[in-house]
Design a protein around this motif. Structure first.
Motif, PDB file in Angstrom:
ATOM      1  N   ILE A 147      30.958  -0.798  72.179  1.00  0.00           N
ATOM      2  CA  ILE A 147      31.062   0.439  72.010  1.00  0.00           C
ATOM      3  C   ILE A 147      32.426   1.053  71.248  1.00  0.00           C
ATOM      4  N   GLU A 148      32.331   1.703  69.938  1.00  0.00           N
ATOM      5  CA  GLU A 148      33.355   1.907  69.106  1.00  0.00           C
ATOM      6  C   GLU A 148      34.144   3.273  69.940  1.00  0.00           C
ATOM      7  N   GLY A 149      35.235   2.977  70.173  1.00  0.00           N
ATOM      8  CA  GLY A 149      36.001   4.419  70.790  1.00  0.00           C
ATOM      9  C   GLY A 149      36.476   4.190  72.166  1.00  0.00           C
ATOM     10  N   VAL A 150      35.905   3.008  72.723  1.00  0.00           N
ATOM     11  CA  VAL A 150      36.245   2.872  74.125  1.00  0.00           C
ATOM     12  C   VAL A 150      37.520   1.903  73.920  1.00  0.00           C
ATOM     13  N   LYS A 151      38.698   2.521  74.402  1.00  0.00           N
ATOM     14  CA  LYS A 151      40.085   2.059  74.378  1.00  0.00           C
ATOM     15  C   LYS A 151      40.686   1.455  75.557  1.00  0.00           C
ATOM     16  N   SER A 152      40.082   1.654  76.755  1.00  0.00           N
ATOM     17  CA  SER A 152      40.551   1.223  78.013  1.00  0.00           C
ATOM     18  C   SER A 152      39.356   1.359  78.879  1.00  0.00           C
ATOM     19  N   ALA A 153      39.277   0.428  79.962  1.00  0.00           N
ATOM     20  CA  ALA A 153      38.179   0.569  80.841  1.00  0.00           C
ATOM     21  C   ALA A 153      38.740  -0.276  82.339  1.00  0.00           C
ATOM     22  N   ARG A 154      38.205   0.090  83.387  1.00  0.00           N
ATOM     23  CA  ARG A 154      38.486  -0.846  84.523  1.00  0.00           C
ATOM     24  C   ARG A 154      37.292  -0.618  85.706  1.00  0.00           C
ATOM     25  N   ILE A 155      37.314  -1.815  86.323  1.00  0.00           N
ATOM     26  CA  ILE A 155      36.105  -1.475  87.469  1.00  0.00           C
ATOM     27  C   ILE A 155      36.523  -1.275  88.826  1.00  0.00           C
ATOM     28  N   LEU A 156      36.067  -0.261  89.359  1.00  0.00           N
ATOM     29  CA  LEU A 156      36.385  -0.062  90.859  1.00  0.00           C
ATOM     30  C   LEU A 156      35.523  -0.522  91.871  1.00  0.00           C
ATOM     31  N   TYR A 157      36.192  -1.288  92.902  1.00  0.00           N
ATOM     32  CA  TYR A 157      35.314  -1.541  94.223  1.00  0.00           C
ATOM     33  C   TYR A 157      34.709  -3.029  94.108  1.00  0.00           C
ATOM     34  N   LEU A 158      35.138  -4.060  93.750  1.00  0.00           N
ATOM     35  CA  LEU A 158      34.642  -5.447  93.712  1.00  0.00           C
ATOM     36  C   LEU A 158      34.429  -5.694  94.943  1.00  0.00           C
ATOM     37  N   TYR A 159      33.337  -6.653  95.604  1.00  0.00           N
ATOM     38  CA  TYR A 159      33.058  -7.090  96.892  1.00  0.00           C
ATOM     39  C   TYR A 159      33.434  -8.811  96.642  1.00  0.00           C
ATOM     40  N   PRO A 160      34.220  -9.328  97.629  1.00  0.00           N
ATOM     41  CA  PRO A 160      34.342 -10.555  97.561  1.00  0.00           C
ATOM     42  C   PRO A 160      33.331 -11.470  97.601  1.00  0.00           C
ATOM     43  N   SER A 161      32.221 -11.251  98.126  1.00  0.00           N
ATOM     44  CA  SER A 161      30.952 -12.295  98.446  1.00  0.00           C
ATOM     45  C   SER A 161      30.231 -12.375  96.991  1.00  0.00           C
TER      46      SER A 161
END
Length: 438
Positions: free
Chosen positions: A215-229
């Protein structure tokens, strides 16, 4: 003359997204910060733990006490959903009750002055939101519900099993937000690393990362709340290889002792946790946030001390501490050997001091370095300071950077990315000098 709306969003960022959907449906209302002059007051509640439940109820009571006659008070969200029968029967202060399935129908509920609890969680699919709090950052919800069976968590009891959004629905939403000037995104859900597993796709987050990168225009992203299993080494590598997603890992591990993890029904042990954390830590510019619960039933002094020692020594960047909340409807609620509140509070206090210590240690590593940051606005601390954050941090939770000097002549613009040098640390606030445009 337009009617006035006062809205309060409590709890997590997923709640905030739902609140923004309600705002999208109520664009004809005039927003007001003064609840006493509002014609409609909406509280999007949190029902996760005791403290959140009490905050939600106190908010309702306080707003009711100060509202004008003929106004409408709406209670929405998780607390309303979790205790719908009891609250609908006993909470006479509220005019309209609704849960977690009708955010996009709030205008209809107001018009009919009708309570409603649709028996399905609400997932955004084409709904127009009014993004709040930022001109460049937006949260994007991946799913609702959860397939995990953690002993202490009541969320599956009122939000049900995992229900993922369609990948193209998410892509369309991000594309729409980009056209409105947003370029920084946080992807959220209760268990983000399980995204699309309800559709028999095991690498859902990897597919998401690849799709968002297009997607053009997305400069920065992150994912919140990973689960170890459900987090894999392949996923960590994909994040590390991404040109858009930061090496940002928010993975609440809750404990480190093997026996306690088993009692908590977390589905993994210490060895798997360390394998994942070390893989994250090995990536350049990695930022690792986690959460611990203290005082879960059967937590011994030795178990707690193992957790405290690990928290202090591993090298986390941020750490949340929660005292165990005994929630009805959970397996922990039925367990014996409950920990007295006095001991829970003492353990939380000790771990809280460690959390502050590791945050300062993490921030101290920035001193003398040059980073990219974005200016959010004027600081609440002082009129001559600007509030900023590095895009490697999540908004609101990871702190702020104070900009107190600049080496460029142009006026600084809120929402714009700059290069900056961290000059010193003032408590838990880095001070920065703008050195140029990013």
């Amino acid at each position: 003359m337009s009617k006035k709306l006062h809205i309060v969003s409590l709890g997590c960022t997923k709640n905030l997204v739902d609140t923004e959907v309600m705002l999208g449906r109520l664009k004809d209302f005039e927003m007001t910060d003064e609840s006493g002059e509002a014609d409609v007051i909406i509280v999007n509640t949190c029902g996760f733990i005791d403290a959140a439940k009490q905050e939600s109820l106190n908010t309702i009571f306080n707003l009711d006490a100060g509202r004008k006659s003929e106004s409408v008070l709406v209670m929405a969200g998780c607390l309303s959903e979790r205790y719908k029968e009891e609250l609908s029967r006993e909470l006479k202060e509220v005019d309209i009750f609704t849960g977690v399935g009708d955010y996009d129908k709030i205008d209809e509920l107001l018009a009919a002055k009708q309570s409603r609890f649709t028996p399905e969680v609400y997932l955004i699919d084409g709904a127009e939101r009014v993004v709040t709090g930022s001109s460049y950052h937006a949260y994007v919800k991946l799913s609702e519900g959860c397939n995990q069976v953690c002993s202490f968590c009541a969320i599956p009891s009122f939000k049900g099993k995992l229900h993922s959004r369609d990948l193209e629905s998410i892509a369309r939403e991000v594309e729409s937000l980009v056209t409105k000037g947003f370029y920084d995104f946080s992807f959220v859900s209760q268990d983000s690393s399980s995204y699309l597993r309800d559709q028999n796709i095991s690498d859902g987050l990897i597919h998401l990362i690849k799709r968002v990168e297009l997607i053009e225009g997305v400069k920065s992203a992150r994912i919140l709340y990973l689960y170890p299993s459900t987090t894999t080494l392949k996923l960590i590598k994909t994040i590390g290889d991404s040109s858009v997603f930061h090496n940002y890992f928010d993975m609440p591990i809750q404990h480190i002792n093997d026996d306690m993890l088993r009692i908590m029904k977390r589905g993994f042990g210490k060895a798997k946790t360390l394998e994942l954390l070390n893989a994250m830590k090995a990536l350049p510019n990695a930022f690792i946030r986690t959460s611990f619960i203290v005082g879960h039933p059967q937590e011994s002094d030795a178990m707690f001390e193992e957790m405290a020692e690990f928290a202090e020594s591993f090298g986390f960047d941020r750490l949340n501490v929660f005292g165990y909340s005994d929630e009805e409807g959970t397996s922990a609620h039925e367990m014996e050997d409950k920990i007295p509140s006095k001991i829970i509070n003492a353990r939380a206090k000790k771990l809280g001091k460690i959390a502050t210590k590791i945050e300062v240690e993490s921030l101290a590593q920035l001193v003398g370095t040059e980073i990219s940051l974005v200016i959010d606005g004027e600081s609440d601390e002082h009129e001559f300071l600007l509030s900023a954050r590095t895009l490697n941090w999540a908004p609101d939770v990871d702190g702020e950077i104070y900009v107190n000097d600049r080496e460029i002549e142009e006026e600084l613009t809120f929402g714009k990315i700059y290069r900056a040098r961290i000059t010193e640390l003032s408590g838990t606030r880095p001070l920065a000098t703008i050195t140029g445009n990013a």
